[in-house]
Scaffold this motif. Structure first.
Motif, PDB file in Angstrom:
ATOM      1  N   LYS A 100      -3.997 -20.691  -6.616  1.00  0.00           N
ATOM      2  CA  LYS A 100      -5.164 -20.041  -7.221  1.00  0.00           C
ATOM      3  C   LYS A 100      -4.773 -18.751  -7.945  1.00  0.00           C
ATOM      4  CE  LYS A 100      -6.503 -17.527  -3.010  1.00  0.00           C
ATOM      5  NZ  LYS A 100      -7.585 -17.302  -2.023  1.00  0.00           N
ATOM      6  N   HIS A 101      -3.545 -18.291  -7.749  1.00  0.00           N
ATOM      7  CA  HIS A 101      -3.067 -17.070  -8.404  1.00  0.00           C
ATOM      8  C   HIS A 101      -2.249 -17.352  -9.660  1.00  0.00           C
ATOM      9  CE1 HIS A 101      -4.413 -14.805  -4.942  1.00  0.00           C
ATOM     10  NE2 HIS A 101      -3.697 -15.597  -4.152  1.00  0.00           N
ATOM     11  N   ARG A 102      -1.751 -18.558  -9.785  1.00  0.00           N
ATOM     12  CA  ARG A 102      -0.954 -18.950 -10.956  1.00  0.00           C
ATOM     13  C   ARG A 102      -1.559 -20.247 -11.488  1.00  0.00           C
ATOM     14  NH1 ARG A 102       0.165 -14.493 -10.457  1.00  0.00           N
ATOM     15  NH2 ARG A 102       1.978 -13.585  -9.414  1.00  0.00           N
ATOM     16  N   ARG A 103      -2.432 -20.132 -12.473  1.00  0.00           N
ATOM     17  CA  ARG A 103      -3.223 -21.285 -12.908  1.00  0.00           C
ATOM     18  C   ARG A 103      -2.888 -21.688 -14.346  1.00  0.00           C
ATOM     19  NH1 ARG A 103      -9.443 -20.366 -12.020  1.00  0.00           N
ATOM     20  NH2 ARG A 103      -9.394 -22.624 -12.424  1.00  0.00           N
ATOM     21  N   SER A 104      -2.792 -22.986 -14.562  1.00  0.00           N
ATOM     22  CA  SER A 104      -2.659 -23.523 -15.918  1.00  0.00           C
ATOM     23  C   SER A 104      -3.781 -24.522 -16.141  1.00  0.00           C
ATOM     24  CB  SER A 104      -1.297 -24.197 -16.128  1.00  0.00           C
ATOM     25  OG  SER A 104      -1.156 -25.309 -15.265  1.00  0.00           O
ATOM     26  N   PHE A 105      -4.149 -24.728 -17.403  1.00  0.00           N
ATOM     27  CA  PHE A 105      -5.302 -25.550 -17.745  1.00  0.00           C
ATOM     28  C   PHE A 105      -4.914 -26.579 -18.806  1.00  0.00           C
ATOM     29  CE2 PHE A 105      -6.749 -21.531 -16.208  1.00  0.00           C
ATOM     30  CZ  PHE A 105      -7.932 -21.764 -15.526  1.00  0.00           C
ATOM     31  N   GLY A 106      -5.524 -27.758 -18.698  1.00  0.00           N
ATOM     32  CA  GLY A 106      -5.443 -28.750 -19.762  1.00  0.00           C
ATOM     33  C   GLY A 106      -4.260 -29.682 -19.696  1.00  0.00           C
ATOM     34  N   GLY A 209       7.322 -20.149 -10.721  1.00  0.00           N
ATOM     35  CA  GLY A 209       8.342 -19.140 -10.445  1.00  0.00           C
ATOM     36  C   GLY A 209       7.894 -18.131  -9.402  1.00  0.00           C
ATOM     37  N   SER A 210       8.847 -17.385  -8.864  1.00  0.00           N
ATOM     38  CA  SER A 210       8.551 -16.399  -7.812  1.00  0.00           C
ATOM     39  C   SER A 210       8.884 -14.978  -8.268  1.00  0.00           C
ATOM     40  CB  SER A 210       9.354 -16.738  -6.549  1.00  0.00           C
ATOM     41  OG  SER A 210      10.750 -16.755  -6.835  1.00  0.00           O
ATOM     42  N   ARG A 211       9.042 -14.780  -9.590  1.00  0.00           N
ATOM     43  CA  ARG A 211       9.475 -13.482 -10.098  1.00  0.00           C
ATOM     44  C   ARG A 211       8.315 -12.608 -10.559  1.00  0.00           C
ATOM     45  NH1 ARG A 211      13.950 -15.597 -14.320  1.00  0.00           N
ATOM     46  NH2 ARG A 211      13.801 -13.447 -15.077  1.00  0.00           N
ATOM     47  N   LEU A 212       7.076 -13.041 -10.300  1.00  0.00           N
ATOM     48  CA  LEU A 212       5.920 -12.300 -10.802  1.00  0.00           C
ATOM     49  C   LEU A 212       5.211 -11.556  -9.677  1.00  0.00           C
ATOM     50  CD1 LEU A 212       4.432 -14.944 -13.278  1.00  0.00           C
ATOM     51  CD2 LEU A 212       6.175 -13.197 -13.708  1.00  0.00           C
ATOM     52  N   ASP A 213       4.726 -10.344  -9.975  1.00  0.00           N
ATOM     53  CA  ASP A 213       4.066  -9.494  -8.975  1.00  0.00           C
ATOM     54  C   ASP A 213       2.557  -9.373  -9.184  1.00  0.00           C
ATOM     55  OD1 ASP A 213       6.525  -8.828  -7.759  1.00  0.00           O
ATOM     56  OD2 ASP A 213       6.891  -7.300  -9.294  1.00  0.00           O
ATOM     57  N   SER A 214       2.061  -9.721 -10.347  1.00  0.00           N
ATOM     58  CA  SER A 214       0.642  -9.512 -10.654  1.00  0.00           C
ATOM     59  C   SER A 214      -0.245 -10.427  -9.812  1.00  0.00           C
ATOM     60  CB  SER A 214       0.388  -9.740 -12.137  1.00  0.00           C
ATOM     61  OG  SER A 214       0.834 -11.026 -12.522  1.00  0.00           O
ATOM     62  N   ASP A 215      -1.527 -10.085  -9.765  1.00  0.00           N
ATOM     63  CA  ASP A 215      -2.467 -10.822  -8.918  1.00  0.00           C
ATOM     64  C   ASP A 215      -2.816 -12.197  -9.476  1.00  0.00           C
ATOM     65  OD1 ASP A 215      -3.143  -8.747  -6.858  1.00  0.00           O
ATOM     66  OD2 ASP A 215      -3.667  -7.634  -8.673  1.00  0.00           O
ATOM     67  N   LEU A 216      -2.806 -12.342 -10.814  1.00  0.00           N
ATOM     68  CA  LEU A 216      -3.285 -13.595 -11.402  1.00  0.00           C
ATOM     69  C   LEU A 216      -2.630 -13.819 -12.764  1.00  0.00           C
ATOM     70  CD1 LEU A 216      -5.439 -15.951 -11.373  1.00  0.00           C
ATOM     71  CD2 LEU A 216      -6.962 -14.359 -12.597  1.00  0.00           C
ATOM     72  N   ILE A 224      -1.171 -17.006 -22.772  1.00  0.00           N
ATOM     73  CA  ILE A 224      -0.903 -16.535 -21.406  1.00  0.00           C
ATOM     74  C   ILE A 224      -1.613 -15.204 -21.172  1.00  0.00           C
ATOM     75  CG2 ILE A 224       0.922 -15.899 -19.763  1.00  0.00           C
ATOM     76  CD1 ILE A 224       2.853 -17.516 -21.696  1.00  0.00           C
ATOM     77  N   TYR A 225      -2.236 -15.087 -20.000  1.00  0.00           N
ATOM     78  CA  TYR A 225      -2.882 -13.847 -19.563  1.00  0.00           C
ATOM     79  C   TYR A 225      -2.308 -13.446 -18.214  1.00  0.00           C
ATOM     80  CZ  TYR A 225      -6.622 -14.214 -23.084  1.00  0.00           C
ATOM     81  OH  TYR A 225      -7.338 -14.272 -24.258  1.00  0.00           O
ATOM     82  N   ILE A 226      -2.045 -12.146 -18.055  1.00  0.00           N
ATOM     83  CA  ILE A 226      -1.605 -11.572 -16.777  1.00  0.00           C
ATOM     84  C   ILE A 226      -2.649 -10.547 -16.346  1.00  0.00           C
ATOM     85  CG2 ILE A 226       0.232 -10.320 -15.577  1.00  0.00           C
ATOM     86  CD1 ILE A 226       2.101 -11.087 -17.910  1.00  0.00           C
ATOM     87  N   PHE A 227      -3.075 -10.596 -15.071  1.00  0.00           N
ATOM     88  CA  PHE A 227      -4.092  -9.672 -14.569  1.00  0.00           C
ATOM     89  C   PHE A 227      -3.618  -8.982 -13.301  1.00  0.00           C
ATOM     90  CE2 PHE A 227      -6.620 -12.740 -16.986  1.00  0.00           C
ATOM     91  CZ  PHE A 227      -7.466 -11.897 -17.703  1.00  0.00           C
ATOM     92  N   VAL A 234       1.459  -5.481 -14.320  1.00  0.00           N
ATOM     93  CA  VAL A 234       1.263  -6.219 -15.565  1.00  0.00           C
ATOM     94  C   VAL A 234       2.454  -6.013 -16.496  1.00  0.00           C
ATOM     95  CG1 VAL A 234      -0.148  -6.347 -17.668  1.00  0.00           C
ATOM     96  CG2 VAL A 234      -1.257  -6.203 -15.431  1.00  0.00           C
ATOM     97  N   LEU A 235       2.899  -4.776 -16.645  1.00  0.00           N
ATOM     98  CA  LEU A 235       4.028  -4.484 -17.528  1.00  0.00           C
ATOM     99  C   LEU A 235       5.309  -5.139 -17.020  1.00  0.00           C
ATOM    100  CD1 LEU A 235       3.337  -0.703 -18.258  1.00  0.00           C
ATOM    101  CD2 LEU A 235       3.074  -2.617 -19.849  1.00  0.00           C
ATOM    102  N   ARG A 236       5.511  -5.072 -15.693  1.00  0.00           N
ATOM    103  CA  ARG A 236       6.724  -5.651 -15.108  1.00  0.00           C
ATOM    104  C   ARG A 236       6.747  -7.171 -15.338  1.00  0.00           C
ATOM    105  NH1 ARG A 236       5.702  -4.386 -10.236  1.00  0.00           N
ATOM    106  NH2 ARG A 236       6.414  -2.232 -10.473  1.00  0.00           N
ATOM    107  N   ASP A 237       5.603  -7.806 -15.128  1.00  0.00           N
ATOM    108  CA  ASP A 237       5.553  -9.260 -15.305  1.00  0.00           C
ATOM    109  C   ASP A 237       5.658  -9.664 -16.778  1.00  0.00           C
ATOM    110  OD1 ASP A 237       5.358  -9.530 -12.623  1.00  0.00           O
ATOM    111  OD2 ASP A 237       3.298 -10.273 -12.582  1.00  0.00           O
ATOM    112  N   PHE A 238       5.099  -8.849 -17.658  1.00  0.00           N
ATOM    113  CA  PHE A 238       5.221  -9.136 -19.085  1.00  0.00           C
ATOM    114  C   PHE A 238       6.692  -9.127 -19.503  1.00  0.00           C
ATOM    115  CE2 PHE A 238       5.205  -7.428 -23.548  1.00  0.00           C
ATOM    116  CZ  PHE A 238       4.756  -8.592 -24.151  1.00  0.00           C
ATOM    117  N   VAL A 239       7.441  -8.161 -19.029  1.00  0.00           N
ATOM    118  CA  VAL A 239       8.872  -8.101 -19.324  1.00  0.00           C
ATOM    119  C   VAL A 239       9.600  -9.279 -18.681  1.00  0.00           C
ATOM    120  CG1 VAL A 239      10.987  -6.762 -18.965  1.00  0.00           C
ATOM    121  CG2 VAL A 239       8.871  -5.597 -19.659  1.00  0.00           C
TER     122      VAL A 239
END
Length: 493
Positions: A100-106, A209-216, A224-227, A234-239
């Motif tokens: 529910k924290h890492r969602r893809s659609f379609g 992946g397991s390298r992301l810290d953001s909530d969603l 792609i959206y990071i929240f 957000v900045l860390r995950d964007f990089v």
């Protein structure tokens, strides 16, 4: 002979939504899938020395907004059948992340059926809206020239992990290599549901992946959206995501990137309430993903206020492309108001050619459409391959029973920007009039193998059987695919 019933159903459901829907392919796949399967799996994928290969595909250019072109390839009937069959057989490998924290659609199958891109895109937008209300910070971005940048070997390596068998992965490798003449990038055709599935799920490392810290994270294809409530996350995950994409030769599009608090990123909040309501009807986000939503809008009637709003858009001599698209989608019950602008839309907005084709179905007096097309073709308008193709579709679908339309075929066929694909659309029309029979005969007698002769063979169904079979005799000698098409057309009633 194996049954390809489900592959055919998958193909036929997607056919009207594709960029260059040619009846050559539909005729063969819908009626003779068994023969295509035999050719593919007995003589191409299990190729021995001197046997057949997938043919190099025809380069085509569909339209994108603001005069940009979408470089792609139009698959021949054999290649198109194969990619739909391959992906249908391997559909179980295209699953969601389950998080529910890492969602893809379609672009996946549920219960044996492809999910609606329209519905999935709605869910994606709803999830974005909910996240904008729940989190303080966001990054929004997409991949630059995504489909044209995917590396052949990365795609095959990834597919090998989701395919039912390594043999299917080998078949896929051969398909990409041979249809793209050995080029390692720009190998995945646009606009087909199975290739969209491949493109969408190739990026599933974002969810897994397991390298992301953001909530969603939310993703539709390469949007792609990071929240998070922490801007640093957000900045860390964007990089981090840029590094992950870079490992696959992909880069983020700077012009479409926004990072910051949600009020800065959420462009939809700045749209007035009435326009937002109309956009919701159309199910097109201002932040659109290039989803093909043809002929899918709200069935509710427009209010007087909404109608006035759209009419005012029409009256603007500098109407923007996105506004013209909104008008075409929602004013189908007010076609007379739109008709006086239709030629200008066709001229200025190549990307809307397909939308205009669908709009024409709602014009009561098709002679009004004919007048628009005749005026456009008599002008000095610079028309693209995509426009010429869809104008030919408009002619085929709506204008053939009107009087004095012979010149339309001539102008489309001889247009300085006409291509094999735009001409093929004309040649495959099952009609002897408008000079089509004579044009087809020219191509069939040469015995050449290509879109002009293939479409001429399928269009020759308009001939009486004896005449048709005589012409197909010359054509059949050109190649194994010619032979297959000739055999199938000869069987046709």
């Amino acid at each position: 002979m194996p049954s390809y019933k489900n592959t055919v159903a998958f193909y036929c459901s997607d056919f009207p939504k594709t960029l260059f829907p040619l009846d050559v392919n539909r005729f063969l796949i819908e009626n003779y899938a068994g023969e295509l399967g035999k050719l593919v799996y007995e003589r191409i994928t299990h190729q021995k020395k001197g046997e057949l290969t997938f043919l190099p595909q025809t380069r085509a250019y569909a339209a994108k907004p603001h005069y940009h072109l979408r470089r792609t390839a139009k698959l021949d009937p054999v290649a198109e059948f194969f990619i739909y069959d391959l992906i249908y057989r391997n559909r179980a490998g295209f699953a969601g992340s389950g998080s529910k924290h890492r969602r893809s659609f379609g672009y996946r199958f549920i219960g044996g059926e492809p999910v609606s891109a329209m519905n999935s895109f709605r869910e994606f937008r709803q999830a974005i809206k909910a996240a904008m209300d729940s989190f303080g910070f966001c990054a929004k971005f997409d991949v630059s020239a995504y489909f044209n940048s995917i590396y052949h070997h990365d795609l095959v390596t990834w597919f090998n992990n989701v395919a039912r068998s390594e043999q299917d992965s080998e078949f896929f490798d051969k398909f990409l290599k041979q249809t793209n003449s050995g080029r390692s990038i720009d190998c995945l055709p646009h606009g087909l549901y199975p290739t969209k599935m491949l493109g969408a799920h190739f990026l599933s490392f974002i969810e897994h992946g397991s390298r992301l810290d953001s909530d969603l994270t939310l993703r539709f294809m390469d949007d792609i959206y990071i929240f998070s409530d922490q801007e640093a996350d957000v900045l860390r995950d964007f990089v981090a995501l840029q590094h992950m994409l870079g490992e696959r030769g992909l880069t983020v599009n700077p012009s479409k990137t926004k990072i910051g608090d949600v009020e800065y990123v959420d462009v939809e909040q700045h749209v007035d309430v009435l326009r937002a309501s109309l956009l919701e009807r159309r199910a097109l986000a201002v932040t659109g993903s290039g989803v093909d939503l043809d002929a899918e809008s709200s069935g509710d009637s427009l209010t007087a206020e909404e109608t006035d709003y759209l009419v005012n858009l029409l009256r603007d001599p500098e109407i923007a492309e996105e506004d013209a698209e909104l008008v075409l989608a929602l004013m189908r019950d007010h076609s007379s108001d739109v008709l006086e602008n239709l030629e200008e839309f066709l001229r200025r907005f190549p990307n809307l050619s397909k939308s205009i084709f669908h709009f024409c179905a709602h014009v009561e007096d098709k002679s009004d459409v004919l007048a628009v097309i005749r005026s456009l073709l008599a002008s000095d308008a610079e028309l693209t391959e995509f426009q010429l193709f869809w104008i030919a579709k408009i002619f085929e679908e709506y204008l053939t029973e009107l009087s004095d339309v012979d010149t339309i075929v001539h102008r489309l066929y001889e247009h300085s920007n006409a291509t094999d694909l735009s001409r093929a659309k004309l040649l495959e029309i099952k009609d002897r009039r408008f000079g089509l029979a004579e044009l087809r005969e020219e191509h069939l007698r040469t015995g050449q193998s290509g879109w002009l002769s293939w479409s001429s063979a399928v269009g020759a169904r308009a001939e009486k059987k004896r005449n048709r079979n005589h012409l197909l005799g010359y054509f059949a000698n050109g190649s194994p695919l010619n032979q297959l098409i000739a055999t199938c057309v000869q069987r046709a009633p």
